[in-house]
Write a protein that holds these residues in place. Sequence first.
Motif, PDB file in Angstrom:
ATOM      1  N   VAL A  86      -6.486 -24.580  27.720  1.00  7.18           N
ATOM      2  CA  VAL A  86      -6.011 -24.042  28.988  1.00  7.18           C
ATOM      3  C   VAL A  86      -4.645 -24.627  29.336  1.00  7.18           C
ATOM      4  O   VAL A  86      -4.528 -25.837  29.539  1.00  7.18           O
ATOM      5  CB  VAL A  86      -7.002 -24.356  30.135  1.00  7.18           C
ATOM      6  N   PRO A  87      -3.589 -23.815  29.410  1.00  4.86           N
ATOM      7  CA  PRO A  87      -2.306 -24.322  29.904  1.00  4.86           C
ATOM      8  C   PRO A  87      -2.426 -24.630  31.387  1.00  4.86           C
ATOM      9  O   PRO A  87      -3.047 -23.874  32.131  1.00  4.86           O
ATOM     10  CB  PRO A  87      -1.338 -23.171  29.644  1.00  4.86           C
ATOM     11  N   THR A  88      -1.827 -25.745  31.827  1.00  4.90           N
ATOM     12  CA  THR A  88      -2.027 -26.156  33.218  1.00  4.90           C
ATOM     13  C   THR A  88      -0.749 -26.408  33.989  1.00  4.90           C
ATOM     14  O   THR A  88      -0.818 -26.695  35.182  1.00  4.90           O
ATOM     15  CB  THR A  88      -2.868 -27.445  33.277  1.00  4.90           C
ATOM     16  N   SER A  89       0.409 -26.315  33.386  1.00  2.00           N
ATOM     17  CA  SER A  89       1.620 -26.571  34.160  1.00  2.00           C
ATOM     18  C   SER A  89       2.843 -26.179  33.357  1.00  2.00           C
ATOM     19  O   SER A  89       2.940 -26.496  32.176  1.00  2.00           O
ATOM     20  CB  SER A  89       1.729 -28.055  34.528  1.00  2.00           C
ATOM     21  N   GLY A  90       3.766 -25.493  34.040  1.00  2.00           N
ATOM     22  CA  GLY A  90       5.065 -25.235  33.442  1.00  2.00           C
ATOM     23  C   GLY A  90       5.020 -24.392  32.184  1.00  2.00           C
ATOM     24  O   GLY A  90       5.909 -24.474  31.357  1.00  2.00           O
ATOM     25  N   CYS A  91       3.964 -23.589  32.022  1.00  2.00           N
ATOM     26  CA  CYS A  91       3.856 -22.801  30.808  1.00  2.00           C
ATOM     27  C   CYS A  91       3.482 -21.373  31.164  1.00  2.00           C
ATOM     28  O   CYS A  91       2.548 -21.144  31.926  1.00  2.00           O
ATOM     29  CB  CYS A  91       2.782 -23.386  29.901  1.00  2.00           C
ATOM     30  N   SER A  92       4.162 -20.431  30.637  1.00  2.00           N
ATOM     31  CA  SER A  92       3.804 -19.041  30.866  1.00  2.00           C
ATOM     32  C   SER A  92       3.988 -18.270  29.574  1.00  2.00           C
ATOM     33  O   SER A  92       4.874 -18.562  28.770  1.00  2.00           O
ATOM     34  CB  SER A  92       4.640 -18.430  31.989  1.00  2.00           C
ATOM     35  N   VAL A  93       3.137 -17.288  29.366  1.00  2.00           N
ATOM     36  CA  VAL A  93       3.232 -16.438  28.190  1.00  2.00           C
ATOM     37  C   VAL A  93       4.372 -15.446  28.405  1.00  2.00           C
ATOM     38  O   VAL A  93       4.491 -14.866  29.485  1.00  2.00           O
ATOM     39  CB  VAL A  93       1.894 -15.699  27.980  1.00  2.00           C
ATOM     40  N   PRO A  94       5.224 -15.246  27.420  1.00  2.00           N
ATOM     41  CA  PRO A  94       6.352 -14.313  27.613  1.00  2.00           C
ATOM     42  C   PRO A  94       5.855 -12.908  27.921  1.00  2.00           C
ATOM     43  O   PRO A  94       4.844 -12.451  27.384  1.00  2.00           O
ATOM     44  CB  PRO A  94       7.102 -14.386  26.281  1.00  2.00           C
ATOM     45  N   THR A  95       6.565 -12.220  28.802  1.00  2.00           N
ATOM     46  CA  THR A  95       6.172 -10.865  29.190  1.00  2.00           C
ATOM     47  C   THR A  95       6.810  -9.846  28.255  1.00  2.00           C
ATOM     48  O   THR A  95       7.971  -9.967  27.864  1.00  2.00           O
ATOM     49  CB  THR A  95       6.582 -10.553  30.635  1.00  2.00           C
ATOM     50  N   ASP A  96       6.022  -8.840  27.904  1.00  2.00           N
ATOM     51  CA  ASP A  96       6.505  -7.770  27.051  1.00  2.00           C
ATOM     52  C   ASP A  96       5.982  -6.429  27.544  1.00  2.00           C
ATOM     53  O   ASP A  96       5.988  -5.451  26.819  1.00  2.00           O
ATOM     54  CB  ASP A  96       6.065  -7.998  25.599  1.00  2.00           C
ATOM     55  N   ALA A  97       5.484  -6.408  28.785  1.00  2.00           N
ATOM     56  CA  ALA A  97       4.931  -5.171  29.342  1.00  2.00           C
ATOM     57  C   ALA A  97       4.967  -5.276  30.858  1.00  2.00           C
ATOM     58  O   ALA A  97       5.193  -6.355  31.422  1.00  2.00           O
ATOM     59  CB  ALA A  97       3.500  -4.951  28.848  1.00  2.00           C
ATOM     60  N   ALA A 145      -6.409  -5.926  30.058  1.00  2.00           N
ATOM     61  CA  ALA A 145      -5.914  -6.188  31.411  1.00  2.00           C
ATOM     62  C   ALA A 145      -7.032  -6.800  32.254  1.00  2.00           C
ATOM     63  O   ALA A 145      -8.218  -6.565  31.997  1.00  2.00           O
ATOM     64  CB  ALA A 145      -5.413  -4.901  32.053  1.00  2.00           C
ATOM     65  N   THR A 146      -6.630  -7.564  33.250  1.00  2.00           N
ATOM     66  CA  THR A 146      -7.574  -8.225  34.149  1.00  2.00           C
ATOM     67  C   THR A 146      -7.101  -8.056  35.588  1.00  2.00           C
ATOM     68  O   THR A 146      -5.903  -8.126  35.865  1.00  2.00           O
ATOM     69  CB  THR A 146      -7.686  -9.728  33.815  1.00  2.00           C
ATOM     70  N   TYR A 171      -5.039  -8.302  45.567  1.00  2.00           N
ATOM     71  CA  TYR A 171      -5.455  -8.329  44.174  1.00  2.00           C
ATOM     72  C   TYR A 171      -4.226  -8.279  43.270  1.00  2.00           C
ATOM     73  O   TYR A 171      -3.151  -7.848  43.692  1.00  2.00           O
ATOM     74  CB  TYR A 171      -6.377  -7.140  43.874  1.00  2.00           C
ATOM     75  N   ALA A 172      -4.415  -8.723  42.036  1.00  2.00           N
ATOM     76  CA  ALA A 172      -3.320  -8.672  41.069  1.00  2.00           C
ATOM     77  C   ALA A 172      -3.859  -8.164  39.739  1.00  2.00           C
ATOM     78  O   ALA A 172      -4.904  -8.605  39.271  1.00  2.00           O
ATOM     79  CB  ALA A 172      -2.680 -10.045  40.890  1.00  2.00           C
ATOM     80  N   LEU A 173      -3.136  -7.239  39.147  1.00  3.45           N
ATOM     81  CA  LEU A 173      -3.474  -6.691  37.834  1.00  3.45           C
ATOM     82  C   LEU A 173      -2.409  -7.146  36.844  1.00  3.45           C
ATOM     83  O   LEU A 173      -1.218  -7.012  37.110  1.00  3.45           O
ATOM     84  CB  LEU A 173      -3.514  -5.162  37.888  1.00  3.45           C
ATOM     85  N   TYR A 174      -2.853  -7.688  35.723  1.00  3.24           N
ATOM     86  CA  TYR A 174      -1.884  -8.098  34.703  1.00  3.24           C
ATOM     87  C   TYR A 174      -2.461  -7.807  33.319  1.00  3.24           C
ATOM     88  O   TYR A 174      -3.665  -7.552  33.158  1.00  3.24           O
ATOM     89  CB  TYR A 174      -1.527  -9.586  34.837  1.00  3.24           C
ATOM     90  N   GLY A 175      -1.609  -7.804  32.310  1.00  5.47           N
ATOM     91  CA  GLY A 175      -2.022  -7.534  30.943  1.00  5.47           C
ATOM     92  C   GLY A 175      -1.878  -8.763  30.070  1.00  5.47           C
ATOM     93  O   GLY A 175      -1.083  -9.661  30.348  1.00  5.47           O
ATOM     94  N   TRP A 176      -2.633  -8.785  28.967  1.00  6.88           N
ATOM     95  CA  TRP A 176      -2.659  -9.955  28.096  1.00  6.88           C
ATOM     96  C   TRP A 176      -2.897  -9.545  26.641  1.00  6.88           C
ATOM     97  O   TRP A 176      -3.277  -8.410  26.351  1.00  6.88           O
ATOM     98  CB  TRP A 176      -3.749 -10.942  28.531  1.00  6.88           C
ATOM     99  N   THR A 177      -2.657 -10.497  25.767  1.00  2.68           N
ATOM    100  CA  THR A 177      -3.043 -10.334  24.364  1.00  2.68           C
ATOM    101  C   THR A 177      -4.089 -11.385  24.031  1.00  2.68           C
ATOM    102  O   THR A 177      -4.159 -12.440  24.660  1.00  2.68           O
ATOM    103  CB  THR A 177      -1.841 -10.496  23.417  1.00  2.68           C
TER     104      THR A 177
END
Length: 284
Positions: free
Chosen positions: A133-144, A170-171, A225-231
């Motif tokens: 689990v990433p917990t700080s200062g880390c985000s997955v790059p967005t491509d969508a 998506a979640t 609410y928030a909808l986002y996508g993932w791999t």
Amino acid sequence: MKDGLRSGENLLALADEGAAMSDSAPRLLISLADDEGNSVSVYVLGRSPRWTAGLDAEIVVKTPFVSGRIDLALYVARLQDWADALDRLDAGEDVAWMTMSSGPSIFIQLTGERDCPEVIVEDESGSMVTVRVPTSGCSVPTDAVAGISVTADGHLLGVMMVCGHHIDGATLYVDSDDVSKQVKVGSWTADRPLKPGLATWTLDSPAAGWTATRSLASLTARTTYALYGWTKDNSWSANHISFTMADRDRLTPGEVRYASISDNGESVITVSIADFKAKACQNR
């Protein structure tokens, strides 16, 4: 990242308090969290009925993608080991807790696989499951880019514009500044990875080409609410869209609400599906 962690002195005091606990509310011992809904927490539940020197506890993992819990037994020596781990963490070292005993272990890496702090919960002796689990200062790059719309018969529609690589699912979760309230209310996996281009699917009813891994819960007024996508491998993500039921009710079929990025920053706009398809991937 050390916010929410207890000092060694407080840990040992907690052991004394735990000996007197019975039906009182769980006590938060450890909280490692970021502002994107990822957290690893340890709660002390009370005195163990199995042995006088022990405390019943649990490790709780929450992310917008997966969540879970596992039972944990605590005693003074383990609390002291955690106090020592905090000292090493302060000194800039990676730490491990409960690695030489049965049951789950916790590892904290200041520079993890994505060059950011992460917590690893490993249950090698039980379920044989490991969660990172990433917990700080880390985000997955967005491509969508994620958006929402509605169908002609009133169903809530998820909209995903993949810009260059792929998205697997998506979640939908409750969007709150309080990490403990960021509850997942729906999740969907595409039968095949979404390639560059536009994809839509109904969130509140079965959709061809999609599997609801968590069926949509009832949405309520005055909740964001928030909808986002993932791999699946966390290599890419989709820029999320936040909305309330009032925002949903203002949409008409053929319109998309999404977060647009421009030279002036990010702003939520509503456009036609054609405009969304043409412009959503700009400035990314």
